[in-house]
Design a protein around this motif. Sequence first.
Motif, mmCIF file in Angstrom:
data_model
loop_
_atom_site.group_PDB
_atom_site.id
_atom_site.type_symbol
_atom_site.label_atom_id
_atom_site.label_comp_id
_atom_site.label_asym_id
_atom_site.label_seq_id
_atom_site.Cartn_x
_atom_site.Cartn_y
_atom_site.Cartn_z
ATOM 1 N N ALA A 110 0.853 -1.097 0.054
ATOM 2 C CA ALA A 110 -0.256 -0.141 -0.117
ATOM 3 C C ALA A 110 0.937 1.209 -0.097
ATOM 4 O O ALA A 110 0.683 2.240 -0.688
ATOM 5 C CB ALA A 110 -0.950 -0.044 1.084
ATOM 6 N N ALA A 111 1.996 1.188 0.737
ATOM 7 C CA ALA A 111 3.099 2.389 0.779
ATOM 8 C C ALA A 111 3.717 2.408 -0.541
ATOM 9 O O ALA A 111 3.757 3.824 -0.999
ATOM 10 C CB ALA A 111 3.871 2.278 1.918
ATOM 11 N N LEU A 112 4.000 1.422 -1.056
ATOM 12 C CA LEU A 112 4.549 1.601 -2.498
ATOM 13 C C LEU A 112 3.625 2.031 -3.430
ATOM 14 O O LEU A 112 4.090 2.758 -4.382
ATOM 15 C CB LEU A 112 5.185 0.007 -2.931
ATOM 16 N N ALA A 113 2.509 1.854 -3.582
ATOM 17 C CA ALA A 113 1.283 2.334 -4.379
ATOM 18 C C ALA A 113 1.281 3.835 -4.288
ATOM 19 O O ALA A 113 1.102 4.557 -5.075
ATOM 20 C CB ALA A 113 -0.033 1.576 -4.167
ATOM 21 N N LEU A 114 1.547 4.289 -2.950
ATOM 22 C CA LEU A 114 1.435 5.760 -2.734
ATOM 23 C C LEU A 114 2.529 6.312 -3.195
ATOM 24 O O LEU A 114 2.560 7.651 -3.602
ATOM 25 C CB LEU A 114 1.457 6.002 -1.097
ATOM 26 N N HIS A 115 3.700 5.770 -3.255
ATOM 27 C CA HIS A 115 5.220 6.130 -3.604
ATOM 28 C C HIS A 115 5.128 6.134 -5.191
ATOM 29 O O HIS A 115 5.988 6.685 -5.694
ATOM 30 C CB HIS A 115 6.201 5.305 -3.044
ATOM 31 N N GLY A 116 3.964 5.641 -5.753
ATOM 32 C CA GLY A 116 4.215 5.571 -7.151
ATOM 33 C C GLY A 116 4.503 4.633 -7.963
ATOM 34 O O GLY A 116 4.885 4.417 -9.232
ATOM 35 N N PRO A 121 -0.445 -3.157 -7.345
ATOM 36 C CA PRO A 121 -1.803 -2.932 -7.557
ATOM 37 C C PRO A 121 -2.209 -1.463 -6.877
ATOM 38 O O PRO A 121 -1.415 -1.117 -5.921
ATOM 39 C CB PRO A 121 -2.637 -3.851 -6.974
ATOM 40 N N ASP A 122 -3.016 -0.723 -7.639
ATOM 41 C CA ASP A 122 -3.651 0.205 -6.876
ATOM 42 C C ASP A 122 -4.321 0.084 -5.646
ATOM 43 O O ASP A 122 -4.611 -0.989 -5.211
ATOM 44 C CB ASP A 122 -4.354 1.143 -7.841
ATOM 45 N N LEU A 123 -4.680 1.153 -4.837
ATOM 46 C CA LEU A 123 -4.951 1.037 -3.551
ATOM 47 C C LEU A 123 -6.157 0.059 -3.586
ATOM 48 O O LEU A 123 -6.595 -0.750 -2.569
ATOM 49 C CB LEU A 123 -5.442 2.225 -2.827
ATOM 50 N N GLY A 124 -7.432 0.439 -4.574
ATOM 51 C CA GLY A 124 -8.386 -0.138 -4.563
ATOM 52 C C GLY A 124 -8.561 -1.748 -4.973
ATOM 53 O O GLY A 124 -9.452 -2.487 -4.477
ATOM 54 N N ALA A 125 -7.402 -2.246 -5.445
ATOM 55 C CA ALA A 125 -7.201 -3.698 -5.801
ATOM 56 C C ALA A 125 -6.354 -4.456 -4.788
ATOM 57 O O ALA A 125 -6.210 -5.625 -4.893
ATOM 58 C CB ALA A 125 -6.623 -3.663 -6.919
ATOM 59 N N LEU A 126 -5.910 -3.723 -3.758
ATOM 60 C CA LEU A 126 -5.050 -4.507 -2.796
ATOM 61 C C LEU A 126 -6.060 -5.217 -1.860
ATOM 62 O O LEU A 126 -6.879 -4.595 -1.287
ATOM 63 C CB LEU A 126 -4.114 -3.378 -1.821
ATOM 64 N N HIS A 127 -5.551 -6.457 -1.569
ATOM 65 C CA HIS A 127 -6.527 -7.241 -0.419
ATOM 66 C C HIS A 127 -6.096 -6.905 0.996
ATOM 67 O O HIS A 127 -6.930 -7.326 1.767
ATOM 68 C CB HIS A 127 -6.169 -8.743 -0.676
ATOM 69 N N ARG A 128 -5.157 -6.473 1.166
ATOM 70 C CA ARG A 128 -4.858 -5.962 2.628
ATOM 71 C C ARG A 128 -3.942 -4.624 2.504
ATOM 72 O O ARG A 128 -3.377 -4.014 1.584
ATOM 73 C CB ARG A 128 -3.923 -7.076 3.181
#
Length: 365
Positions: A110-116, A121-128
């Motif tokens: 989730a943090a890596l998604a925010l880092h770009g 996966p994007d935040l909406g597709a992450l299971h946790r």
Amino acid sequence: MTQNTPLSPLSACFPRPLHHLQDVTHRVLSAAQLRARGVSAAQTSAQCLPGGPWQHLLPGVYLLHPGPPSGQERLHGALLYAGRPPVSSRRTAPEAADAGFGEAMVTGQAALALHGFATVPDLGALHRVDVLVPRTRRLRSTRYVEVVRATAALPVPVRLAGVPVAPVERALADAVAGLGDAEDVSRLLTEAVRAGHSEPAAVVRELSAAKLLGRPAVVGAVEALLAAGRAVAEERLYAMVREHGLPEPLWNVELRLPGGPELGGVDAYWPDLAVAVELDTRAPRSGAPEEGRRGGNRGAGRAEDPQWSAYAARRDRLERLGVTVVHLTPRKLREAMDQQATVVRTALMAADDREPAAYLVVLPR
């Protein structure tokens, strides 16, 4: 009005209405934040009845609309859950309405998604959602929230999308800890370097601190990471020479005395001026201090590193022969290319003021 009739969240529940519900901070609230707004526990429970306008998202955290939570709402709820004060502190002091996230921060994928990062996966597709908390917190993972406890002091978070996020290196280590596929690990680590999110040395150091370097899925990925890191550093070195108008050197060559032993390789060499540049892309040793992060005698730490000792010996040999060796790190090239170009230019300009260097044979490396 019966208990099953939905209440308006603005008119019926809030004596002091919220400004709006469009911001995620007003769509996801903790029980303490609701109480501070005058909403009793009974009213909150009534709003969360089947068919009601609210949902019980996580223990002590509520979603103020009936539809599925968005990725941002799940993220915000995870931080509110992990950041709530321990029970002991709630007994001794009133819980602040907007205490919010406390020391908790987003980590892992989730943090890596925010880092770009493009490889997660994007935040909406992450299971946790992984949330990093102090090691003393007694907090259980629940639903989609995975609680990660720091083994030492918490890193300093960065603020992205309005929430505290673990630095790239720590987020990578926590993401890798949950992956078993070598290709997935390699993709993450390689993107960290190629996309400019971090330097290989910092990533390897964090993986070592997390005791992940011995995992089969990580060993090969680290080799690929270091290779990618060297390639990126070399590209930056080429760009520095071009963009700052430095004379073109001989690239990636071996130096030796005529008829004598090899003196070692350098990444760039100006034979007429006897100036060499070497990139330090060594893998850090386990427990080695990070450059610029800790105080103390940095030279003493390097003296214990066999790679650094070999480099220092090679540099001494070259300098005794009249060659000026400029030592650059990938981090310095990334963060201060202008400054590093000035260092190299100064060394080139000072060549006329030095004694002539020994004649060296230059060979492709």
